[in-house]
Design a protein around this motif. Structure first.
Motif, PDB file in Angstrom:
ATOM      1  N   SER A 202       0.820  -1.213   0.000  1.00 62.42           N
ATOM      2  CA  SER A 202       0.000   0.000   0.000  1.00 62.42           C
ATOM      3  C   SER A 202       0.857   1.268   0.000  1.00 62.42           C
ATOM      4  CB  SER A 202      -0.920   0.012   1.234  1.00 62.42           C
ATOM      5  OG  SER A 202      -0.157   0.089   2.427  1.00 62.42           O
ATOM      6  N   ARG A 203       2.168   1.119   0.269  1.00 65.99           N
ATOM      7  CA  ARG A 203       3.033   2.292   0.348  1.00 65.99           C
ATOM      8  C   ARG A 203       4.355   2.049  -0.407  1.00 65.99           C
ATOM      9  NH1 ARG A 203       0.687   1.499   5.236  1.00 65.99           N
ATOM     10  NH2 ARG A 203       2.452   0.266   6.000  1.00 65.99           N
ATOM     11  N   PRO A 204       4.285   1.762  -1.709  1.00 62.74           N
ATOM     12  CA  PRO A 204       5.511   1.499  -2.472  1.00 62.74           C
ATOM     13  C   PRO A 204       6.420   2.716  -2.539  1.00 62.74           C
ATOM     14  CG  PRO A 204       3.648   1.756  -3.954  1.00 62.74           C
ATOM     15  CD  PRO A 204       3.082   1.699  -2.572  1.00 62.74           C
ATOM     16  N   GLN A 205       5.845   3.915  -2.341  1.00 62.51           N
ATOM     17  CA  GLN A 205       6.644   5.129  -2.468  1.00 62.51           C
ATOM     18  C   GLN A 205       7.612   5.330  -1.313  1.00 62.51           C
ATOM     19  OE1 GLN A 205       3.492   4.992  -1.619  1.00 62.51           O
ATOM     20  NE2 GLN A 205       3.090   6.410   0.076  1.00 62.51           N
ATOM     21  N   VAL A 206       7.446   4.629  -0.208  1.00 63.43           N
ATOM     22  CA  VAL A 206       8.321   4.817   0.942  1.00 63.43           C
ATOM     23  C   VAL A 206       9.383   3.722   1.037  1.00 63.43           C
ATOM     24  CG1 VAL A 206       6.531   6.046   2.232  1.00 63.43           C
ATOM     25  CG2 VAL A 206       6.786   3.563   2.532  1.00 63.43           C
ATOM     26  N   THR A 207       9.441   2.844   0.042  1.00 64.37           N
ATOM     27  CA  THR A 207      10.446   1.785   0.053  1.00 64.37           C
ATOM     28  C   THR A 207      11.047   1.674  -1.351  1.00 64.37           C
ATOM     29  OG1 THR A 207      10.865  -0.528   0.623  1.00 64.37           O
ATOM     30  CG2 THR A 207       8.769  -0.062  -0.454  1.00 64.37           C
ATOM     31  N   ALA A 247       4.132 -13.156   0.011  1.00 65.18           N
ATOM     32  CA  ALA A 247       2.828 -12.629   0.427  1.00 65.18           C
ATOM     33  C   ALA A 247       2.314 -11.649  -0.624  1.00 65.18           C
ATOM     34  CB  ALA A 247       2.943 -11.931   1.778  1.00 65.18           C
ATOM     35  N   HIS A 248       0.990 -11.611  -0.777  1.00 66.73           N
ATOM     36  CA  HIS A 248       0.414 -10.760  -1.805  1.00 66.73           C
ATOM     37  C   HIS A 248       0.501  -9.278  -1.465  1.00 66.73           C
ATOM     38  CE1 HIS A 248      -2.910 -11.067   1.081  1.00 66.73           C
ATOM     39  NE2 HIS A 248      -3.353  -9.926   0.561  1.00 66.73           N
ATOM     40  N   ASN A 249       0.664  -8.952  -0.188  1.00 70.75           N
ATOM     41  CA  ASN A 249       0.599  -7.549   0.234  1.00 70.75           C
ATOM     42  C   ASN A 249       1.901  -7.039   0.846  1.00 70.75           C
ATOM     43  OD1 ASN A 249       0.451  -9.087   2.511  1.00 70.75           O
ATOM     44  ND2 ASN A 249      -1.177  -7.888   3.502  1.00 70.75           N
ATOM     45  N   ALA A 250       3.005  -7.756   0.611  1.00 71.89           N
ATOM     46  CA  ALA A 250       4.289  -7.348   1.171  1.00 71.89           C
ATOM     47  C   ALA A 250       5.322  -7.236   0.061  1.00 71.89           C
ATOM     48  CB  ALA A 250       4.771  -8.346   2.214  1.00 71.89           C
TER      49      ALA A 250
END
Length: 397
Positions: A202-207, A247-250
């Protein structure tokens, strides 16, 4: 006879008279396959047969061996057979199928070895004026394989030219495929690990998204190579393994890619590692990920010498005027190329399809080489010996 005249006919007569025995040699090797660097029993069997025919085989420090025929000094014409098998389960249903689970001669090396055994035994009955060396090489099927070892062990000492053949199930038995220049391709392996801090989808911009970076490399590296390398070189990058996350969300912390880069051009092969590393760095840089590239140089292309190929063509046509056909370049790798970095020579394709049913492919468990190809290969090599000796004698006059 030793200067060329009559050698091919004598070899042909020998293989006709000993056809059943030679076939049994092949079936024994086929039923007892051994993986690269493990060809202990295969080496012992070949050595035993050669010794029974009055020859003095010399074992290599590892597995494999060579045998010399003719005068003890002077230059030699060499032939190479590979003797290792593959980690491929056999499903051919043959009566003499592999007795070793998960291992088989799915690339026809049993046939190559048998042809060279028969050639050695046939030549052993002749009085040769010039020298011949027959090399039974281990470990062709692995990266950094046996050809390099054979050369390091002195296998090419006093060798002036070398020939090899490879069964080809796309060609009908009796056909001999030839090609001047590159007949195989270089084959390198790249293993790439892409790393980042990980995070939530949900937060690809911070990683830093390693999966996105891996996808970019998978799609962009082949595309960029097509724009940075002459397309006539047949350079291609293909990835065969991708591993990332669970995992689908990590967003995972690492992604791993494995693939090959192949090219038909020797100059391109020598430059491709540096170019690939440069392009991967450029692709990954915008993603914020880090990477580590492990690039393993494999084998150069097999570059058939013009003169050696012409002699093979002449020899093939003497066996059968209609036998010789043009063969396309293969994208596969072959460590016979290392020998040709040192001495001139040529590899030819030996037809192995019986003309019935679908044509099979190499490295498949159902490969069934028509045994009639064995006699064709022996006769071809006998003719190469005759033509080569005649050329040497002519040059000496």
């Amino acid at each position: 006879m030793g200067r060329g005249s009559g050698i091919a006919a004598a070899v042909g007569e020998w293989v006709r008279a000993n056809e059943d025995t030679v076939t049994q040699w092949r079936r024994h090797i086929h039923a007892h396959p051994e993986l690269s660097h493990e060809e202990v029993a295969t080496t012992a069997f070949i050595s035993e047969v050669l010794s029974e025919h009055g020859l003095n085989p010399v074992p290599f420090p590892g597995t494999g061996l060579y045998v010399d025929l003719g005068p003890g000094d002077g230059d030699r014409l060499a032939f190479r057979a590979d003797i290792d098998a593959l980690s491929v389960a056999e499903i051919s249903g043959l009566e003499f199928a592999s007795g070793t689970p998960g291992v088989s001669h799915a690339c026809g090396h049993d046939v190559h070895a048998t042809i060279c055994m028969a050639l050695a035994c046939a030549l052993a009955e002749l009085d040769l004026d010039y020298g011949v060396r027959i090399i039974f090489q281990p470990a062709e099927e692995v990266m950094g394989g046996g050809a390099v070892d054979v050369i390091r062990w002195g296998g090419l000492q006093n060798v002036s030219a070398i020939y090899a053949l490879h069964v080809e199930p796309s060609l009908r038995v009796g056909q001999i495929g030839v090609r001047t220049g590159a007949i195989t391709s270089a084959a390198d392996v790249l293993e790439l690990e892409i790393t980042g801090p990980g995070g939530h989808t949900s937060r690809p911009q911070v990683t830093a998204d390693v999966v996105y970076a891996a996808g970019a490399v998978i799609t962009q590296l082949p595309a960029l190579l097509s724009r940075r390398v002459d397309p006539r070189t047949g350079t291609v990058a293909v990835f065969g393994a991708v591993e990332a996350g669970g995992a689908h969300n990590a967003i995972p912390k690492s992604a791993r890619l494995k693939g090959t880069i192949r090219t038909s051009d020797i100059a391109t092969w020598r430059a491709i590692e540096e170019l690939s590393s440069e392009l991967i760095a450029q692709i990954i840089a915008p993603t914020g990920c880090e990477f580590e590239l492990n690039y393993t140089r494999g084998v150069p292309p097999v570059l058939n010498d013009d003169v050696a190929t012409a002699l093979a063509v002449e020899a093939g046509r003497s066996v059968d005027p209609h036998a010789v056909v043009a063969t396309p370049q293969s994208s596969g790798g072959e460590d016979f190329s290392w020998y040709l970095e040192h001495v001139p020579g040529a590899m030819v394709r030996l037809g192995a399809w019986d003309g019935k049913g679908d044509k099979q492919d190499l490295h498949q468990g159902d490969l069934n080489v028509d045994e009639k190809s064995i006699a064709v290969g022996v006769r071809l090599f006998g003719a190469v010996v005759e033509k080569y000796f005649a050329a040497v004698a002519s040059d000496a006059e």
